[in-house]
Design an enzyme around this catalytic site. Sequence first.
Site, PDB file in Angstrom:
ATOM      1  N   ARG A  21      -3.566  -6.568   6.229  1.00 11.30           N
ATOM      2  CA  ARG A  21      -3.267  -5.292   6.863  1.00 11.30           C
ATOM      3  C   ARG A  21      -4.581  -4.602   7.260  1.00 11.30           C
ATOM      4  NH1 ARG A  21       1.316  -3.121   9.060  1.00 11.30           N
ATOM      5  NH2 ARG A  21       2.560  -3.885   7.339  1.00 11.30           N
ATOM      6  N   SER A  57       9.279   2.582   1.615  1.00 14.65           N
ATOM      7  CA  SER A  57       9.702   1.241   2.063  1.00 14.65           C
ATOM      8  C   SER A  57      11.015   0.816   1.416  1.00 14.65           C
ATOM      9  CB  SER A  57       8.629   0.215   1.726  1.00 14.65           C
ATOM     10  OG  SER A  57       8.416   0.198   0.329  1.00 14.65           O
ATOM     11  N   ASP A  58      11.375   1.480   0.302  1.00 11.98           N
ATOM     12  CA  ASP A  58      12.629   1.131  -0.371  1.00 11.98           C
ATOM     13  C   ASP A  58      13.094   2.314  -1.227  1.00 11.98           C
ATOM     14  OD1 ASP A  58      10.156  -0.089  -1.794  1.00 11.98           O
ATOM     15  OD2 ASP A  58      11.589   0.141  -3.415  1.00 11.98           O
ATOM     16  N   ARG A  76     -12.779 -13.322  -2.486  1.00 15.50           N
ATOM     17  CA  ARG A  76     -11.362 -13.309  -2.893  1.00 15.50           C
ATOM     18  C   ARG A  76     -10.419 -12.936  -1.755  1.00 15.50           C
ATOM     19  NH1 ARG A  76     -10.396 -12.688  -8.820  1.00 15.50           N
ATOM     20  NH2 ARG A  76     -12.421 -13.140  -9.711  1.00 15.50           N
ATOM     21  N   HIS A 112     -17.779  -8.387  -6.483  1.00 18.68           N
ATOM     22  CA  HIS A 112     -16.515  -8.462  -5.738  1.00 18.68           C
ATOM     23  C   HIS A 112     -16.663  -8.146  -4.265  1.00 18.68           C
ATOM     24  CE1 HIS A 112     -15.599  -6.995  -9.903  1.00 18.68           C
ATOM     25  NE2 HIS A 112     -14.917  -8.107  -9.870  1.00 18.68           N
ATOM     26  N   MET A 149       1.996   1.806  -7.187  1.00 16.07           N
ATOM     27  CA  MET A 149       1.227   1.143  -8.242  1.00 16.07           C
ATOM     28  C   MET A 149      -0.295   1.334  -8.206  1.00 16.07           C
ATOM     29  SD  MET A 149       3.458  -2.366  -8.552  1.00 16.07           S
ATOM     30  CE  MET A 149       2.863  -2.711 -10.200  1.00 16.07           C
ATOM     31  N   THR A 178       2.809   1.815   0.575  1.00 18.19           N
ATOM     32  CA  THR A 178       4.263   1.997   0.569  1.00 18.19           C
ATOM     33  C   THR A 178       4.698   2.420  -0.837  1.00 18.19           C
ATOM     34  OG1 THR A 178       4.587  -0.329   0.075  1.00 18.19           O
ATOM     35  CG2 THR A 178       4.739   0.313   2.389  1.00 18.19           C
ATOM     36  N   ARG A 212      -5.950   5.997   0.764  1.00 17.49           N
ATOM     37  CA  ARG A 212      -5.022   4.869   0.587  1.00 17.49           C
ATOM     38  C   ARG A 212      -3.842   5.038   1.529  1.00 17.49           C
ATOM     39  NH1 ARG A 212      -1.381   1.506  -1.667  1.00 17.49           N
ATOM     40  NH2 ARG A 212       0.414   2.344  -2.769  1.00 17.49           N
TER      41      ARG A 212
END
Length: 237
Positions: A28, A207-208, A47, A8, A184, A94, A91
């Site tokens: 990003r 973000s929300d 990828r 990968h 996630m 959001t 990491r």
Amino acid sequence: MKKSLTIHNEATYEEIADVVLMPGDPLRAKFIAKKFLKSPKCFNKIRNMLGYTGTYKDKQVSVMGSGMGMPSMGIYSYELYNFYDVKKIIRIGTAGSITENLSLRDLVVVMGACSNSNFINQFSLKGTFAPIASYNLLNKAVNCAKDKKINFMIGNVFTSDYFYGENEDTVNSWKKMGVLAFEMETAALYINAAAAQKEALCLLTISDSLLTGESISPSLREESFTEMMEIALCCVN
Ligand code: HPA
């Protein structure tokens, strides 16, 4: 010919720094490399999971996309820790807030990550495992966020296998346990760091809101992302 260490990632061992910043979005990663690093060089295009290494204040730093969800973060962070001997992964992502105490754009410094995923089962532990941040990195991020007078909370998040389909009961049951936000990827990163005996930290911009349904505008997203990046860069030395 250049020798890939994994299927990968086409980087050679020397091309990746000891510390890697990981946004979810590979574009990003490209933006961060161009904006914050000196002389960035692309090390991976497989990828389109773009990765770059450059220097920040004379220190080598890499930045690479993680993709979305625990399997994707699981693959890339595993390879960075175990094939490239990366020491620290931060990491920068959001999250959706599940507490009234966090407003849009606020920062979460993630101390621990609960999850509904089976990722931990590979270790056949007879009990539950608590995926936690590196205290060293967390402490640096907190001091930096205080210096910059940024609104932040430190605590637990819920790393979900679902983006769609989270219902009110799920949100409320985690909220009652003091969990701050849904995202996630963090649990996979913290578990891989523990298994490889390496360091990890997650910084998340809200973000929300899963309580009100409101979400951040693209321009504010950019601004708060820059603040979070500055904190992440405080932690690289
Ligand atoms: N759920 C899961 N992941 C997320 C969310 C969310 O609401 N917002 C940002 N990442």
